[in-house]
Scaffold this active site. Sequence first.
Site, PDB file in Angstrom:
ATOM      1  N   SER A 131       0.953  -1.073   0.049  1.00 57.23           N
ATOM      2  CA  SER A 131      -0.057   0.098   0.053  1.00 57.23           C
ATOM      3  C   SER A 131       0.656   1.145   0.043  1.00 57.23           C
ATOM      4  O   SER A 131       2.054   0.958   0.389  1.00 57.23           O
ATOM      5  CB  SER A 131      -0.928   0.054   1.338  1.00 57.23           C
ATOM      6  OG  SER A 131      -1.429   1.332   1.524  1.00 57.23           O
ATOM      7  N   TYR A 144      -1.453  -0.636  10.135  1.00 62.50           N
ATOM      8  CA  TYR A 144      -1.651  -1.204   8.804  1.00 62.50           C
ATOM      9  C   TYR A 144      -0.395  -0.672   7.996  1.00 62.50           C
ATOM     10  O   TYR A 144       0.213  -1.442   7.293  1.00 62.50           O
ATOM     11  CB  TYR A 144      -2.816  -0.428   8.089  1.00 62.50           C
ATOM     12  CG  TYR A 144      -3.160  -0.654   6.758  1.00 62.50           C
ATOM     13  CD1 TYR A 144      -3.336  -2.016   6.236  1.00 62.50           C
ATOM     14  CD2 TYR A 144      -3.026   0.225   5.674  1.00 62.50           C
ATOM     15  CE1 TYR A 144      -3.575  -2.106   4.942  1.00 62.50           C
ATOM     16  CE2 TYR A 144      -3.180  -0.108   4.355  1.00 62.50           C
ATOM     17  CZ  TYR A 144      -3.591  -1.282   3.900  1.00 62.50           C
ATOM     18  OH  TYR A 144      -3.589  -1.578   2.628  1.00 62.50           O
TER      19      TYR A 144
HETATM   20  N1  NAP Z   1      -8.390  -0.737  -2.470  1.00 68.09           N
HETATM   21  C1  NAP Z   1      -7.405   0.178  -2.025  1.00 68.09           C
HETATM   22  O1  NAP Z   1      -7.493   1.302  -1.725  1.00 68.09           O
HETATM   23  C2  NAP Z   1      -6.068  -0.490  -1.398  1.00 68.09           C
HETATM   24  C3  NAP Z   1      -5.105   0.531  -1.369  1.00 68.09           C
HETATM   25  C4  NAP Z   1      -3.954   0.088  -0.601  1.00 68.09           C
HETATM   26  C5  NAP Z   1      -3.798  -1.418  -0.698  1.00 68.09           C
HETATM   27  N2  NAP Z   1      -4.785  -2.419  -0.842  1.00 68.09           N
HETATM   28  C6  NAP Z   1      -4.256  -3.760  -0.646  1.00 68.09           C
HETATM   29  O2  NAP Z   1      -4.902  -4.371  -1.994  1.00 68.09           O
HETATM   30  C7  NAP Z   1      -5.233  -5.706  -1.217  1.00 68.09           C
HETATM   31  C8  NAP Z   1      -6.615  -6.221  -1.776  1.00 68.09           C
HETATM   32  O3  NAP Z   1      -7.549  -5.138  -1.309  1.00 68.09           O
HETATM   33  P1  NAP Z   1      -8.951  -4.770  -1.943  1.00 68.09           P
HETATM   34  O4  NAP Z   1      -8.693  -3.315  -2.029  1.00 68.09           O
HETATM   35  O5  NAP Z   1      -9.239  -5.570  -2.891  1.00 68.09           O
HETATM   36  O6  NAP Z   1      -9.957  -4.924  -0.694  1.00 68.09           O
HETATM   37  P2  NAP Z   1     -11.413  -5.661  -0.685  1.00 68.09           P
HETATM   38  O7  NAP Z   1     -12.070  -5.467  -1.994  1.00 68.09           O
HETATM   39  O8  NAP Z   1     -11.613  -5.582   0.706  1.00 68.09           O
HETATM   40  O9  NAP Z   1     -10.895  -7.477  -0.780  1.00 68.09           O
HETATM   41  C9  NAP Z   1      -9.791  -7.789   0.076  1.00 68.09           C
HETATM   42  C10 NAP Z   1      -9.538  -9.280  -0.210  1.00 68.09           C
HETATM   43  O10 NAP Z   1      -8.862  -9.822   0.877  1.00 68.09           O
HETATM   44  C11 NAP Z   1      -9.424 -11.224   1.226  1.00 68.09           C
HETATM   45  N3  NAP Z   1      -9.125 -11.363   2.844  1.00 68.09           N
HETATM   46  C12 NAP Z   1      -9.111 -10.377   3.697  1.00 68.09           C
HETATM   47  N4  NAP Z   1      -8.758 -10.960   4.852  1.00 68.09           N
HETATM   48  C13 NAP Z   1      -8.546 -12.314   4.454  1.00 68.09           C
HETATM   49  C14 NAP Z   1      -8.076 -13.297   5.243  1.00 68.09           C
HETATM   50  N5  NAP Z   1      -7.863 -13.556   6.448  1.00 68.09           N
HETATM   51  N6  NAP Z   1      -7.975 -14.737   4.554  1.00 68.09           N
HETATM   52  C15 NAP Z   1      -8.153 -14.645   3.201  1.00 68.09           C
HETATM   53  N7  NAP Z   1      -8.602 -13.549   2.597  1.00 68.09           N
HETATM   54  C16 NAP Z   1      -8.895 -12.651   3.040  1.00 68.09           C
HETATM   55  C17 NAP Z   1     -10.968 -10.706   1.158  1.00 68.09           C
HETATM   56  O11 NAP Z   1     -11.699 -12.144   1.335  1.00 68.09           O
HETATM   57  P3  NAP Z   1     -13.129 -12.053   1.881  1.00 68.09           P
HETATM   58  O12 NAP Z   1     -13.925 -11.763   0.906  1.00 68.09           O
HETATM   59  O13 NAP Z   1     -13.291 -13.522   2.459  1.00 68.09           O
HETATM   60  O14 NAP Z   1     -13.371 -11.014   2.982  1.00 68.09           O
HETATM   61  C18 NAP Z   1     -11.132 -10.242  -0.103  1.00 68.09           C
HETATM   62  O15 NAP Z   1     -10.890 -11.027  -1.282  1.00 68.09           O
HETATM   63  C19 NAP Z   1      -5.145  -5.685   0.085  1.00 68.09           C
HETATM   64  O16 NAP Z   1      -3.776  -6.353   0.523  1.00 68.09           O
HETATM   65  C20 NAP Z   1      -5.104  -4.310   0.442  1.00 68.09           C
HETATM   66  O17 NAP Z   1      -4.352  -3.918   1.899  1.00 68.09           O
HETATM   67  C21 NAP Z   1      -5.913  -1.761  -1.295  1.00 68.09           C
END
Ligand code: NAP
Length: 276
Positions: A131, A144
């Site tokens: 991130s 985080y």
């Molecule tokens: N979107 C942003 O603005 C942003 C910015 C910076 C970094 N990121 C990073 O990008 C990555 C993806 O996030 P996203 O934006 O796609 O968010 P999201 O839409 O909330 O998706 C998160 C994903 O992670 C999975 N997950 C969470 N906890 C888990 C666990 N304990 N075991 C297995 N799977 C788990 C969720 O599965 P479930 O459906 O089972 O919960 C979901 O598939 C993350 O690492 C996040 O920190 C996102």
Amino acid sequence: MKTWFITGISRGLGRALAEAALARGDTVIGTVREVAPDLAIGTGVLHVLTLDVADPAAVRRTVAEAFELAARIDVLVNNAGYGLLGAIEEADDEAVDRLLNVNLLAPFRVIRAALPALRAQGAGHILNVTSIAGRAPMAGSGMYAAAKGAVEMMSESLAQEIAPFGLKVTAIAPGGFRTDFLSDHSVRRSRQADVYAASVGTILGHFDEVAGRQTGDPAKAATAILKLVDAPEPPLHLLLGSDALRRARVKLDAVIEEIARWEDVTRSTDFGETLS
Ligand SMILES: NC(=O)c1ccc[n+]([C@@H]2O[C@H](COP(=O)([O-])OP(=O)(O)OC[C@H]3O[C@@H](n4cnc5c(N)ncnc54)[C@H](OP(=O)(O)O)[C@@H]3O)[C@@H](O)[C@H]2O)c1
């Protein structure tokens, strides 16, 4: 045609990446915690495994299962993760243990479990989704940021350790992307203390305002990641999104300026002997 192992394909960036890889005919072994998502498979091949990345034994089992399903894994993506918002002082042990387990220790465990097979392949690319918070932290998401920053640093060491085996590493630092990340379905919040209203409260208010309106498009992030893995010389770090770019530049400029301003003090601690 590549074979991918991606954690967290149920939603968000992981889902978008899985769909983009499948659309071009790649094989995706994706993990979900509960229900398999209804993905467009295109000309690709999809295997869905169940995994809560917080469970170390399950991580070992699932990575082994993935290598049994596929003769080789070309791209391994540590994507699953979530945020914890609130002041550092207000973060309780249980919430922080869980956060570090999912965002830092799980990627480490996935990589450790996969490395013997990846080394034997003599090729492969590890992508760690971190991130911009891990590179240019703000108030309100300190733990985080600590977890994601640690994955950035781990990625740098790892890249040097495994380059001799023909393996590559990229830490991908997204800015704000329009996923569930800031929704109550994903993000966790510590208790909000009034004394932090001006610093943490202001930033969290901003997050509430941008939720659902983030500048980043997950489908475009997926396209960028495909480009990354197809590049003959992929970067060790990749920022995604103009907001991430802006924050990273401001941070780097500030670091360079501060190093220069304190250079005399920094140099003053040497014994001063000239090594022959
Ligand atoms: N979107 C942003 O603005 C942003 C910015 C910076 C970094 N990121 C990073 O990008 C990555 C993806 O996030 P996203 O934006 O796609 O968010 P999201 O839409 O909330 O998706 C998160 C994903 O992670 C999975 N997950 C969470 N906890 C888990 C666990 N304990 N075991 C297995 N799977 C788990 C969720 O599965 P479930 O459906 O089972 O919960 C979901 O598939 C993350 O690492 C996040 O920190 C996102």
